[in-house]
Design a protein around this motif. Structure first.
Motif, PDB file in Angstrom:
ATOM      1  N   LEU A 130       0.835  -1.196   0.000  1.00 42.87           N
ATOM      2  CA  LEU A 130       0.000   0.000   0.000  1.00 42.87           C
ATOM      3  C   LEU A 130       0.871   1.247   0.000  1.00 42.87           C
ATOM      4  CD1 LEU A 130      -1.332  -2.206   2.265  1.00 42.87           C
ATOM      5  CD2 LEU A 130      -3.219  -0.573   2.072  1.00 42.87           C
ATOM      6  N   ILE A 131       0.466   2.223  -0.799  1.00 38.36           N
ATOM      7  CA  ILE A 131       1.046   3.567  -0.775  1.00 38.36           C
ATOM      8  C   ILE A 131      -0.107   4.508  -0.425  1.00 38.36           C
ATOM      9  CG2 ILE A 131       2.230   5.368  -2.089  1.00 38.36           C
ATOM     10  CD1 ILE A 131       3.251   3.114  -3.963  1.00 38.36           C
ATOM     11  N   LEU A 132      -0.018   5.144   0.741  1.00 43.71           N
ATOM     12  CA  LEU A 132      -1.132   5.941   1.252  1.00 43.71           C
ATOM     13  C   LEU A 132      -0.678   7.366   1.526  1.00 43.71           C
ATOM     14  CD1 LEU A 132      -2.627   3.381   3.813  1.00 43.71           C
ATOM     15  CD2 LEU A 132      -3.185   3.647   1.380  1.00 43.71           C
ATOM     16  N   ARG A 133      -1.580   8.308   1.254  1.00 44.96           N
ATOM     17  CA  ARG A 133      -1.258   9.730   1.423  1.00 44.96           C
ATOM     18  C   ARG A 133      -2.397  10.436   2.157  1.00 44.96           C
ATOM     19  NH1 ARG A 133      -4.265  13.978  -0.351  1.00 44.96           N
ATOM     20  NH2 ARG A 133      -4.777  12.735  -2.202  1.00 44.96           N
ATOM     21  N   GLY A 134      -2.038  11.385   3.035  1.00 47.63           N
ATOM     22  CA  GLY A 134      -3.054  12.186   3.718  1.00 47.63           C
ATOM     23  C   GLY A 134      -4.041  11.327   4.482  1.00 47.63           C
ATOM     24  N   ALA A 296      -1.132  17.443  -5.082  1.00 47.79           N
ATOM     25  CA  ALA A 296      -0.515  18.319  -6.077  1.00 47.79           C
ATOM     26  C   ALA A 296       0.624  19.157  -5.514  1.00 47.79           C
ATOM     27  CB  ALA A 296      -1.576  19.250  -6.681  1.00 47.79           C
ATOM     28  N   GLU A 297       0.807  19.189  -4.201  1.00 48.84           N
ATOM     29  CA  GLU A 297       1.902  19.958  -3.627  1.00 48.84           C
ATOM     30  C   GLU A 297       3.236  19.291  -3.977  1.00 48.84           C
ATOM     31  OE1 GLU A 297       0.679  21.977   0.342  1.00 48.84           O
ATOM     32  OE2 GLU A 297      -0.384  20.076   0.256  1.00 48.84           O
ATOM     33  N   PRO A 298       4.254  20.073  -4.336  1.00 47.91           N
ATOM     34  CA  PRO A 298       5.499  19.496  -4.863  1.00 47.91           C
ATOM     35  C   PRO A 298       6.128  18.433  -3.972  1.00 47.91           C
ATOM     36  CG  PRO A 298       5.476  21.861  -5.240  1.00 47.91           C
ATOM     37  CD  PRO A 298       4.274  21.560  -4.406  1.00 47.91           C
ATOM     38  N   GLY A 299       6.188  18.678  -2.670  1.00 47.51           N
ATOM     39  CA  GLY A 299       6.805  17.702  -1.772  1.00 47.51           C
ATOM     40  C   GLY A 299       6.023  16.402  -1.696  1.00 47.51           C
ATOM     41  N   ILE A 300       4.694  16.497  -1.740  1.00 47.94           N
ATOM     42  CA  ILE A 300       3.850  15.308  -1.713  1.00 47.94           C
ATOM     43  C   ILE A 300       4.010  14.529  -3.012  1.00 47.94           C
ATOM     44  CG2 ILE A 300       1.493  14.438  -1.539  1.00 47.94           C
ATOM     45  CD1 ILE A 300       2.279  15.610   1.068  1.00 47.94           C
ATOM     46  N   THR A 301       3.942  15.244  -4.151  1.00 48.77           N
ATOM     47  CA  THR A 301       4.105  14.588  -5.445  1.00 48.77           C
ATOM     48  C   THR A 301       5.436  13.849  -5.521  1.00 48.77           C
ATOM     49  OG1 THR A 301       2.720  16.239  -6.560  1.00 48.77           O
ATOM     50  CG2 THR A 301       4.221  14.953  -7.942  1.00 48.77           C
ATOM     51  N   ASP A 302       6.500  14.520  -5.116  1.00 46.74           N
ATOM     52  CA  ASP A 302       7.834  13.921  -5.126  1.00 46.74           C
ATOM     53  C   ASP A 302       7.858  12.629  -4.316  1.00 46.74           C
ATOM     54  OD1 ASP A 302      10.932  14.094  -5.328  1.00 46.74           O
ATOM     55  OD2 ASP A 302      10.587  14.117  -3.172  1.00 46.74           O
ATOM     56  N   ALA A 303       7.305  12.674  -3.116  1.00 44.61           N
ATOM     57  CA  ALA A 303       7.330  11.500  -2.238  1.00 44.61           C
ATOM     58  C   ALA A 303       6.497  10.352  -2.806  1.00 44.61           C
ATOM     59  CB  ALA A 303       6.823  11.876  -0.849  1.00 44.61           C
ATOM     60  N   ALA A 308       6.249   4.983  -5.361  1.00 46.42           N
ATOM     61  CA  ALA A 308       5.865   4.027  -6.406  1.00 46.42           C
ATOM     62  C   ALA A 308       7.093   3.377  -7.019  1.00 46.42           C
ATOM     63  CB  ALA A 308       5.024   4.726  -7.467  1.00 46.42           C
ATOM     64  N   GLU A 309       8.160   4.142  -7.203  1.00 45.27           N
ATOM     65  CA  GLU A 309       9.403   3.574  -7.720  1.00 45.27           C
ATOM     66  C   GLU A 309       9.984   2.562  -6.737  1.00 45.27           C
ATOM     67  OE1 GLU A 309      11.811   7.015  -8.333  1.00 45.27           O
ATOM     68  OE2 GLU A 309      10.897   7.513 -10.271  1.00 45.27           O
ATOM     69  N   GLN A 310       9.944   2.899  -5.452  1.00 41.47           N
ATOM     70  CA  GLN A 310      10.484   2.022  -4.413  1.00 41.47           C
ATOM     71  C   GLN A 310       9.731   0.690  -4.365  1.00 41.47           C
ATOM     72  OE1 GLN A 310      10.890   3.933  -0.562  1.00 41.47           O
ATOM     73  NE2 GLN A 310      10.710   1.991   0.533  1.00 41.47           N
ATOM     74  N   ILE A 311       8.410   0.767  -4.437  1.00 47.42           N
ATOM     75  CA  ILE A 311       7.599  -0.455  -4.400  1.00 47.42           C
ATOM     76  C   ILE A 311       7.861  -1.302  -5.648  1.00 47.42           C
ATOM     77  CG2 ILE A 311       5.231  -1.328  -4.489  1.00 47.42           C
ATOM     78  CD1 ILE A 311       6.083  -0.410  -1.697  1.00 47.42           C
TER      79      ILE A 311
END
Length: 323
Positions: A130-134, A296-303, A308-311
């Motif tokens: 799982l990749i979860l945000r906010g 859409a915030e740059p730091g969130i998008t980057d992470a 996704a690359e890490q997974i």
């Protein structure tokens, strides 16, 4: 900083009939034999867009995006009939079966994190990671914080516009007052309430003001589905038992997960992510120091792109230069 991958078009589109009267819009992008990932959007009621598929390397992932019941390109629009958390969990499982996917990665933000956890706890054997945000755990205290009292103290100017459609005598229970208007037959009152509800969310979603985010939330059709469906869910405590998602984390404690959360998230405060992380030993918590809630915030998008690359590296056993 990592940014979104370039725009791509779906290679397949589906209209999937589920429980009447709902028909879901589903599309597939990327590589047909790639690592399956499903983008689970927020709201509930927000829908997907062209950016939803751009967090993933299209050469590595088979990217599934879909609009949940009542929103986006799914029909009927803004419908509350047969629309519960467990209906959406069943829809996810039907999509997985329809597409012939054995296991997939869940990628969800805000309400999408709620639904991802509910699905994973119901079908842990079908989830790679799982990749979860906010993080939104959809408990009464979180709904009260944002829609009744709490965030109001940080944005008193925006708050006045949010409560404007509700008479003073009804403001002691704003979710119920909005629900009366959003589910009523007066279409003018319904749209007025919908725009106030959704614009409040858009205005507070980012650390720095972002007119594009506000405009997206306040667009009339999207505002109507967001406000109606969210309010319907919140009137029913998201159809969850008390603290259910944290209580049942033992069911998926073995699954790997990456949690991305903005330090200054006002919609879903950081303590939600912290509590989830404490209950999930196999998770990695990334606190983004200069961000609020929005993907859409740059730091969130980057992470998220890096997650996704890490997974992909982990599950496909790729060397870093191959991912």
């Amino acid at each position: 900083m990592q940014t979104l991958y370039p725009e791509i078009k779906p290679y397949a589109r589906h209209e999937l009939a589920v429980q009447a009267p709902h028909v879901l819009y589903v599309d597939e992008s990327g590589t047909p034999d790639g690592l399956p990932v499903v983008f689970i959007h927020g709201g509930p009621g927000a829908g997907c867009d062209g950016a939803s598929r751009r967090y993933f390397d299209p050469n590595q992932y088979r990217i599934i995006t879909f609009d949940q019941r009542g929103c986006g390109r799914s029909t009927p629009h803004a419908s509350l009939e047969n629309n519960t958390t467990w209906d959406l969990v069943a829809d996810l499982e039907l999509i997985r079966q329809h597409l012939g996917i054995e296991k997939w990665v869940l990628f969800g933000g805000s309400w999408g994190s709620t639904l991802s956890l509910a699905y994973a706890q119901t079908h842990p054997e079908r989830v790679h990671a799982l990749i979860l945000r906010g993080i939104f755990l959809c408990r009464p205290q979180e709904i009260k914080w944002f829609y009744q009292e709490g965030a109001s103290r940080m944005f008193p100017d925006y708050w006045q516009d949010y409560i404007a459609p509700i008479p003073p005598e009804e403001r002691d229970d704003l979710v119920s007052a909005f629900y009366k208007r959003l589910s009523g037959s007066d279409q003018i009152a319904q749209m007025h309430a919908a725009k106030a509800w959704s614009t409040w969310e858009g205005r507070t979603a980012t650390l720095r003001p972002n007119t594009q985010v506000v405009e997206r939330f306040s667009e009339p059709q999207r505002a109507l589905s967001i406000a109606r469906v969210e309010c319907h869910y919140f009137m029913n405590n998201a159809f969850l038992e008390p603290n259910q998602l944290v209580r049942d984390m033992h069911k998926i404690a073995h699954l790997p997960g990456i949690i991305v959360h903005g330090r200054y998230d006002v919609i879903c405060p950081l303590d939600n992510a912290w509590e989830l992380h404490q209950a999930w030993p196999n998770s990695e918590l990334q606190i983004i120091r200069d961000a609020g809630h929005a993907a859409a915030e740059p730091g969130i998008t980057d992470a998220l792109v890096r997650a996704a690359e890490q997974i992909a590296r982990r599950l496909l056993n790729l060397a870093p230069e191959e991912a």
